[in-house]
Design a protein around this motif. Sequence first.
Motif, short mmCIF file in Angstrom:
data_model
loop_
_atom_site.label_atom_id
_atom_site.label_comp_id
_atom_site.label_asym_id
_atom_site.label_seq_id
_atom_site.Cartn_x
_atom_site.Cartn_y
_atom_site.Cartn_z
N ILE A 89 0.83 -1.21 0.00
CA ILE A 89 0.00 0.00 0.00
C ILE A 89 0.86 1.26 0.00
O ILE A 89 0.49 2.29 -0.55
CB ILE A 89 -0.94 0.00 1.22
N GLY A 90 2.02 1.17 0.65
CA GLY A 90 2.87 2.35 0.81
C GLY A 90 2.69 2.98 2.17
O GLY A 90 2.91 4.19 2.34
N ILE A 91 2.29 2.18 3.17
CA ILE A 91 2.12 2.68 4.53
C ILE A 91 3.45 3.16 5.08
O ILE A 91 4.49 2.51 4.90
CB ILE A 91 1.54 1.58 5.44
N GLY A 92 3.42 4.27 5.78
CA GLY A 92 4.63 4.79 6.39
C GLY A 92 4.34 5.42 7.74
O GLY A 92 3.20 5.47 8.20
N GLU A 93 5.39 5.92 8.38
CA GLU A 93 5.30 6.61 9.68
C GLU A 93 4.54 5.80 10.72
O GLU A 93 3.70 6.32 11.47
CB GLU A 93 4.67 7.99 9.49
N VAL A 94 4.85 4.51 10.78
CA VAL A 94 4.17 3.62 11.73
C VAL A 94 4.80 3.74 13.12
O VAL A 94 6.02 3.78 13.26
CB VAL A 94 4.24 2.16 11.26
N THR A 95 3.96 3.82 14.13
CA THR A 95 4.40 3.73 15.52
C THR A 95 3.49 2.75 16.25
O THR A 95 2.34 2.52 15.84
CB THR A 95 4.36 5.09 16.25
N ALA A 96 3.99 2.16 17.33
CA ALA A 96 3.19 1.23 18.12
C ALA A 96 3.63 1.32 19.57
O ALA A 96 4.79 1.06 19.89
CB ALA A 96 3.35 -0.19 17.60
N ARG A 97 2.71 1.69 20.46
CA ARG A 97 3.02 1.83 21.89
C ARG A 97 2.17 0.87 22.70
O ARG A 97 0.94 0.94 22.68
CB ARG A 97 2.78 3.27 22.35
N TYR A 98 2.83 -0.04 23.38
CA TYR A 98 2.13 -0.99 24.25
C TYR A 98 1.51 -0.22 25.42
O TYR A 98 2.20 0.52 26.12
CB TYR A 98 3.11 -2.04 24.76
N VAL A 99 0.20 -0.43 25.64
CA VAL A 99 -0.49 0.30 26.71
C VAL A 99 -0.69 -0.58 27.94
O VAL A 99 -0.17 -0.30 29.02
CB VAL A 99 -1.85 0.85 26.21
N ALA A 100 -1.44 -1.67 27.80
CA ALA A 100 -1.71 -2.55 28.95
C ALA A 100 -2.41 -3.80 28.47
O ALA A 100 -2.98 -3.84 27.37
CB ALA A 100 -2.58 -1.82 29.98
N SER A 118 -0.13 4.22 15.14
CA SER A 118 -0.34 5.29 14.17
C SER A 118 0.35 4.91 12.87
O SER A 118 1.30 4.11 12.87
CB SER A 118 0.20 6.63 14.69
N TRP A 119 -0.15 5.46 11.76
CA TRP A 119 0.39 5.15 10.44
C TRP A 119 -0.10 6.20 9.45
O TRP A 119 -0.99 6.99 9.75
CB TRP A 119 -0.06 3.75 9.99
N ARG A 120 0.47 6.17 8.27
CA ARG A 120 0.04 7.12 7.24
C ARG A 120 0.00 6.43 5.89
O ARG A 120 0.97 5.80 5.47
CB ARG A 120 0.99 8.32 7.18
N THR A 121 -1.14 6.56 5.22
CA THR A 121 -1.30 6.12 3.83
C THR A 121 -0.90 7.28 2.93
O THR A 121 -1.19 8.43 3.26
CB THR A 121 -2.76 5.71 3.56
N PRO A 122 -0.23 7.02 1.81
CA PRO A 122 0.18 8.11 0.92
C PRO A 122 -0.98 9.06 0.61
O PRO A 122 -2.06 8.64 0.22
CB PRO A 122 0.65 7.38 -0.34
N GLY A 123 -0.75 10.35 0.80
CA GLY A 123 -1.78 11.35 0.52
C GLY A 123 -2.69 11.65 1.69
O GLY A 123 -3.51 12.57 1.61
N ASP A 124 -2.56 10.90 2.78
CA ASP A 124 -3.42 11.09 3.95
C ASP A 124 -2.61 11.66 5.12
O ASP A 124 -1.39 11.57 5.14
CB ASP A 124 -4.02 9.75 4.40
N PRO A 125 -3.30 12.20 6.12
CA PRO A 125 -2.61 12.58 7.35
C PRO A 125 -2.28 11.34 8.17
O PRO A 125 -2.75 10.24 7.87
CB PRO A 125 -3.65 13.45 8.06
#
Length: 400
Positions: A89-100, A118-125
């Motif tokens: 897809i071209g997903i970028g700017e991925v983050t993952a924070r374990y909560v509980a 969090s993540w971003r698809t090309p052309g999206d915020p």
Amino acid sequence: MRTIGSLLSRPVLIGAALVLVMLLAGFVGWRLTGGGEYVAPTPTTAPVVRADTAGARASLEELVAGVREGAEPDGEDAASLALRNAHAIGIGEVTARYVAEAGNVDPDGSWTADVEMSWRTPGDPVLSEELKVGFGPEGEITGFSAAQGTRMPLWLSGPVEVRRTSSTLVVVQASAEQADRYGELATTAVAEVRKVVDWKNPRLVLEVPATGLDAALGAQQGTYSSVAAVTATVDGSTKTGTPLHVWVNQGVIGNLDAPGAQVVITHEAAHAATDAPTNPNRPMWLVEGFADYVALRDTKLPLSKTAGQILAQVRENGAPEHLPGKTEFNSRSEHFGAEYEAAWLACEVLAEAGGEKALVDLYEETGRGVPLEKALQASFGFGEDELTARWRTHLSDSAR
């Protein structure tokens, strides 16, 4: 004088004394033979199984790094599948924070946790959601899901096929053949919309989940069960300018023939091209009627196909008294579908009265906040009462 009762009770008392003596003798004998002190048995309990949170965090970090660095997935597990989808897809700017942890740890050491991603698809915020992530005994990722009210991103919910052109991005949970079909529908929709609307730098994104739209849109089950497709902002907001995607319900559109499916996708593309979901100025009948006008503009189908439901209602109950409003455009309405046909015919009446350009001008002017009455007078020389009268006459004549 002893009574008969007292004589009869004596053997019983003697017998009880003998039993007591025997018990005491047995106890003394047990003590003398070295039986040791009596200790009550300790209750047995199952060992406590704890979540391998360190392993879970490491797995999340590995997924994030894999997306960022373009790592090649080497398996069929949930993390490898997500990585493969992200690359396609071209997903970028991925983050993952374990909560509980979200509940108890199972006896085998597996569990589910809340993870903020969090993540971003090309052309999206950048988008963020708190998702449910399943982990195995060693902290390996076993699956992704969403809580009620949370949108489930397609790239984390199963294998996808991706089709793209310079103006379209299509993400489908289906076979390669079906993905080709949706890709063609999207490309044709862009071309058809641009015949009517000045769509500069077109971008049409189609998301086609495997099972309905409710999870993808964070809606209650059954909300979109009868809806073929819906255009909405990527983050669920109504902020003007927020990128729009079209979510397609395979369970509904799959039952349509090729022309019917194309009408659905072109209708939604018209919404996307004009930012309809984030513009509150236009009346609902104009929003939906104009999208159908664009989608049906070049069709040669008879009214029995394109307006069969509303015409059947007119034959039974006569023409409606007013143009359809928000109340009528309800996916759970008893006559869902007829309202769209009625709105389309109102736009047909306008196009016949003043031409297509006048209809487009009306749509654009009302979108800029010009009141409907004023915009109608400027483009057509009559107001809403006259439009309603002409529309009702058209419905009655067509229903004969």
